[in-house]
Every structure is written in structure tokens, then in C-alpha cells.
Design an enzyme around this catalytic site. Structure first.
Site, short mmCIF file in Angstrom:
data_model
loop_
_atom_site.label_atom_id
_atom_site.label_comp_id
_atom_site.label_asym_id
_atom_site.label_seq_id
_atom_site.Cartn_x
_atom_site.Cartn_y
_atom_site.Cartn_z
N GLY A 1 23.29 2.36 -10.83
CA GLY A 1 22.05 2.08 -11.23
C GLY A 1 20.86 2.07 -11.21
O GLY A 1 19.56 2.45 -11.77
N ARG B 1 21.10 9.53 -20.27
CA ARG B 1 22.75 10.21 -20.51
C ARG B 1 22.74 11.18 -21.86
O ARG B 1 24.46 11.74 -21.81
CB ARG B 1 23.35 8.63 -21.21
CG ARG B 1 23.39 7.91 -19.79
CD ARG B 1 24.12 6.30 -19.74
NE ARG B 1 24.53 5.79 -18.73
CZ ARG B 1 24.64 4.44 -18.49
NH1 ARG B 1 24.63 4.32 -19.66
NH2 ARG B 1 24.83 4.61 -17.34
N GLY C 1 29.47 2.35 -10.95
CA GLY C 1 30.65 1.73 -10.20
C GLY C 1 31.76 2.98 -10.37
O GLY C 1 33.01 2.42 -9.82
N LYS D 1 24.93 -7.98 -2.96
CA LYS D 1 26.03 -8.65 -2.97
C LYS D 1 26.94 -7.56 -1.76
O LYS D 1 27.15 -6.26 -2.17
CB LYS D 1 26.38 -9.70 -3.87
CG LYS D 1 26.08 -10.31 -4.21
CD LYS D 1 26.67 -11.22 -5.89
CE LYS D 1 26.41 -12.56 -6.22
NZ LYS D 1 27.46 -12.67 -6.66
P1 ADP Z 1 23.13 -0.40 -7.32
O1 ADP Z 1 23.30 -0.29 -9.11
O2 ADP Z 1 22.02 0.85 -6.95
O3 ADP Z 1 24.22 -0.25 -6.96
P2 ADP Z 1 23.05 -3.18 -7.32
O4 ADP Z 1 23.60 -3.64 -8.24
O5 ADP Z 1 23.94 -3.52 -5.74
O6 ADP Z 1 22.85 -1.74 -6.97
O7 ADP Z 1 21.84 -4.04 -6.77
C1 ADP Z 1 20.41 -4.09 -6.56
C2 ADP Z 1 20.12 -5.10 -7.27
O8 ADP Z 1 20.17 -6.44 -5.91
C3 ADP Z 1 18.41 -5.25 -7.72
O9 ADP Z 1 17.66 -5.62 -8.75
C4 ADP Z 1 17.43 -5.76 -6.41
O10 ADP Z 1 16.27 -6.50 -6.64
C5 ADP Z 1 18.62 -6.58 -5.54
N1 ADP Z 1 18.72 -6.85 -4.21
C6 ADP Z 1 17.31 -5.97 -3.56
N2 ADP Z 1 17.74 -6.40 -2.22
C7 ADP Z 1 18.02 -7.95 -2.47
C8 ADP Z 1 17.67 -9.33 -1.53
N3 ADP Z 1 17.27 -9.05 -0.06
N4 ADP Z 1 17.40 -9.97 -2.30
C9 ADP Z 1 18.33 -10.03 -3.15
N5 ADP Z 1 18.58 -9.49 -4.10
C10 ADP Z 1 17.76 -7.69 -3.73
MG MG Z 2 23.42 -2.44 -10.23
#
Ligand code: ADP
Ligand code: MG
Length: 371
Positions: A329, A39, A352, A176
Site C-alpha cells: 500500500g 478500488r 498483504g 520492519k
Molecule cells: P508497504 O505498505 O509498501 O508494504 P510498509 O507498510 O512495510 O510498506 O512500510 C511503509 C512505512 O515504512 C512508511 O510509512 C515509511 O515511513 C516507513 N519507513 C521507511 N523507511 C523507514 C526508516 N528508515 N525508518 C522508519 N520507518 C521507515
Molecule cells: Mg504499509
């Protein structure tokens, strides 16, 4: 100008001017040592351009969540020391969030920030979806522009939002549905295919009538997922999964069994990755795509037993002919962990912020500069 927002060149002559630059130096620090300076390096093109043009540059950023009060744990000292080796001419203010006025957008704190400054540049894409003092305040009174990093993010993300090379495929994962529902709904208006993996897939599977065992499930989102599936949109959900039966995540020594299963899970089985059949099917969709936007891991990739689905998708994107964009992230961290971040066309620096820009087509930080 990009999207009606001035760029550095639109500031006019900056020679001898005092320029306040909002950057995103919210880097990981462990025991006073910066573990990843991406960053900081990402802001250098803007900082160096301003210095070369003769401006007196003061940078400012938040670091962590110190909750409005000074806390040595979140001091900018390590960042300042590192910045001094990369851009010694640039001054760096103390952590903006040591002042409660930053997150509450207090006019008194804005006045403090702009005192003595002639111009303002925002290069903090990762914070531009927030109506914080340092993001929306200074351009109320100072001539403002977006820096190189912010301009690049806007160009790429608005580009795929408004005129993507088709077919446009979005891959959504992560924990989620509720976190990302609004962006999923917005994406359905622009994408040709939507791939769902990660924890959120199980609420979609439940909506299709599958049993999900002990997997992550958001009961109150089942109806919403059903409506999305019934909307006629091209939504792909997993047909097989990798599950953990017994045992514990991140603790292989705790035993338990890693099993490939169809998308009907018995009690006691927790779906924590897409299965190999699903991964292969998703790769086929990626290979046909003109544009791929990926946000959210396909499984709990932080546990090596469940990284395969995420790794397969990341590798397929790296090799695809499509224009590939990673937002989020954890997705960016996964791409880096698998060594394919460099093979993507764009890895966004804002989780975000990238989702909000794609969803809304604008950000508070951009609107403030537009005035
Ligand atoms: P990003 O930061 O790329 O937007 P998120 O923060 O939405 O992604 O989600 C990332 C998290 O989702 C990771 O820590 C991962 O462990 C979790 N994850 C992925 N698949 C599952 C699953 N099947 N059950 C529970 N957690 C999950
Ligand atoms: Mg995340």
C-alpha cells in the site's frame, strides 16, 4: 482457468442469474467523501461484464475496521452513492464487517450472504488472503469464479513467481524486517538479487557489525538477518544513509539536521532514508534487471526531507526496461505521489495479499474457488 481457478467465462450462462460479487471497496473516506476511488473503478470491468451478460449483480465489501458492529462512521452510503454513478445496475450490501461473522467466518453469516444467490464471484484481491466469510464461504455452495481484477493479479504475480524474466530483482523496504521476513526468505529462493532499504535495512546493517545510532532496530531479528546475509544470496544493503540528527520527523520547524552519513551511525542520528550513493548503486541493479518487484519505501518518504531514496528508486523503475511490479500500500502510494504509478507494468491492489501470494503461491480465496 488461471492456476486451476475458474474465470467469469467458466460460470456458463449468467443471464437472469443472481450473482454475489465480493469486491474490495475499502476506499479512503474523509468526512463522508471518497478521496480515492481507484478500488471502485478497478472492479468495474467485472461488474459491467456481469451486467452486460444479463446478471442481477449484488456487490459486497468491507470498509475500515468497524469490529463486528454497525457504526455510521463506516457506512457504505458514500460508496453506494458513488457506485450508482459508475454502475447504476449494481446493488451494494452494507459493510460486511458490521457483522462479527465476517471475520470469524461464521457459517450462519455465510448462509445469510448466499441466500437467494445463484453464483459467486470474487474480485477482492486485497482481501483474498483472509479466511473471512465472504471470501471462503460462498463458493462452498455456489458455483464460483474469480473476477477480472483478481485474475489479472494472479496472472502477473504468479507469472513473476514461476517464470520471471531474469535477472529477477526484488526491492524490499518499509519499516520492519519482522513484517516481511517470511516473504524475504521465500523470495531468496526465486530472485537473483535482493535489495534491502527502509527501516529494515538497519537490522541487516547491525548484523554486519555496523552501529545504527537511533535508527529503527529489531534486536531479536539480528541473528536472522546475519543468517540471510551468510546464506550466499545476493543481498544489497545500504552503504550510506540520510539521517536526522536532533529534531523530529514530519516537523521541519523543530530544527534538527539532515545529514548524509556512511552506514555507521553515531548515537543521536536516526537513519531515515538510503543515501545518494546507495540509491545510485540500487539504480544500477535495477537497470540490469529483467523483472523488478518492489515492496516497501526506501525511507520515510511521507516527510519530504526523506523522500529522495524512494523517489530515485521509483523513477528508475519507471524508466527501466524490466517488467516492473509494485506491491504494498505505501509503495503504491509513493509511486502515485511521484507520478510514476502509470509507468509501472503492474501496481498491485493488495499489500498483504500480494506478498502472501508470492510467498505461498496460493491464497485462501483462490483455494476456495478451486475446490
Ligand atoms: P508497504 O505498505 O509498501 O508494504 P510498509 O507498510 O512495510 O510498506 O512500510 C511503509 C512505512 O515504512 C512508511 O510509512 C515509511 O515511513 C516507513 N519507513 C521507511 N523507511 C523507514 C526508516 N528508515 N525508518 C522508519 N520507518 C521507515
Ligand atoms: Mg504499509
Amino acid at each position: 482457468m488461471i492456476n486451476g481457478v475458474p474465470e467469469l467465462e467458466d460460470l456458463g450462462d449468467v443471464n437472469g442469474k443472481n450473482v454475489l460479487v465480493r469486491v474490495d471497496f475499502n476506499v479512503p473516506v474523509r468526512d463522508g467523501v471518497i478521496t480515492d476511488d481507484l478500488r471502485i473503478r478497478s472492479a468495474l470491468p467485472t461488474l459491467k461484464w456481469l451486467v452486460e451478460q444479463g446478471a442481477n449483480v449484488t456487490a459486497c465489501s468491507h470498509l475500515g475496521r468497524p469490529k463486528g458492529t454497525p457504526n455510521p462512521e463506516y457506512s457504505m452510503d458514500p460508496v453506494r452513492a458513488h457506485l450508482a454513478t459508475l454502475a447504476p445496475e449494481v446493488k451494494l450490501l452494507e459493510n460486511l464487517r458490521f457483522n462479527p461473522g465476517e471475520t470469524s467466518n461464521d457459517p450462519a453469516f455465510v448462509a445469510e450472504l448466499v441466500a437467494g444467490q445463484d453464483m459467486y464471484v470474487n474480485d477482492a484481491f486485497g482481501a483474498s488472503h483472509r479466511e473471512h466469510a465472504s471470501i471462503v464461504g460462498p463458493p462452498q455452495t455456489l458455483p464460483g469464479a474469480m473476477g477480472r481484477l483478481l485474475a489479472n493479479e494472479v496472472e502477473v504475480l504468479m507469472g513473476i513467481r514461476t517464470q520471471p524474466r531474469r535477472p529477477f530483482v526484488a526491492i524490499m523496504g518499509g519499516a520492519k524486517v519482522s513484517d516481511k521476513l517470511s516473504v524475504i526468505e521465500a523470495l531468496l529462493g526465486v530472485v537473483d538479487q535482493l535489495i534491502i532499504g527502509g527501516g529494515m535495512a538497519f537490522t541487516f546493517l547491525a548484523a554486519q557489525g555496523h552501529s545504527v545510532g537511533d535508527s529503527l532496530l529489531e534486536e531479536d531479528m539480528i541473528e536472522t538477518c546475519r543468517a540471510l546475509l551468510d546464506s550466499g544470496a545476493r543481498i544489497h544493503v545500504p552503504h550510506d544513509v540520510t539521517a536526522l540528527v536532533g529534531g523530529k520527523l514530519f516537523e521541519p520547524e523543530a530544527g534538527g539536521e539532515v545529514r548524509q552519513m556512511s552506514a555507521d551511525l553515531p548515537d543521536g542520528a536516526m537513519g531515515v532514508d538510503i543515501g545518494p550513493g546507495t540509491a545510485a548503486a540500487f539504480v544500477d541493479v535495477i537497470n540490469e534487471a529483467g523483472t523488478v518487484l518492489w515492496n516497501g519505501p526506501m525511507g520515510v518518504f511521507e516527510d519530504p526531507r526523506f523522500e529522495a531514496g524512494t523517489r530515485t528508486i521509483a523513477n528508475a523503475m519507471a524508466e527501466a526496461g524490466a517488467f516492473t511490479v509494485v506491491g504494498g500500500g505505501d509503495s503504491a502510494a509513493a509511486a502515485k505521489q511521484f507520478g510514476v504509478d502509470v509507468d509501472m507494468d503492474h501496481v498491485s491492489t493488495g499489500g498483504g495479499a500480494s506478498l502472501e501470494l508470492i510467498e505461498e503461491g496460493d491464497l485462501p480465496g483462490l483455494a476456495a474457488l478451486r475446490r
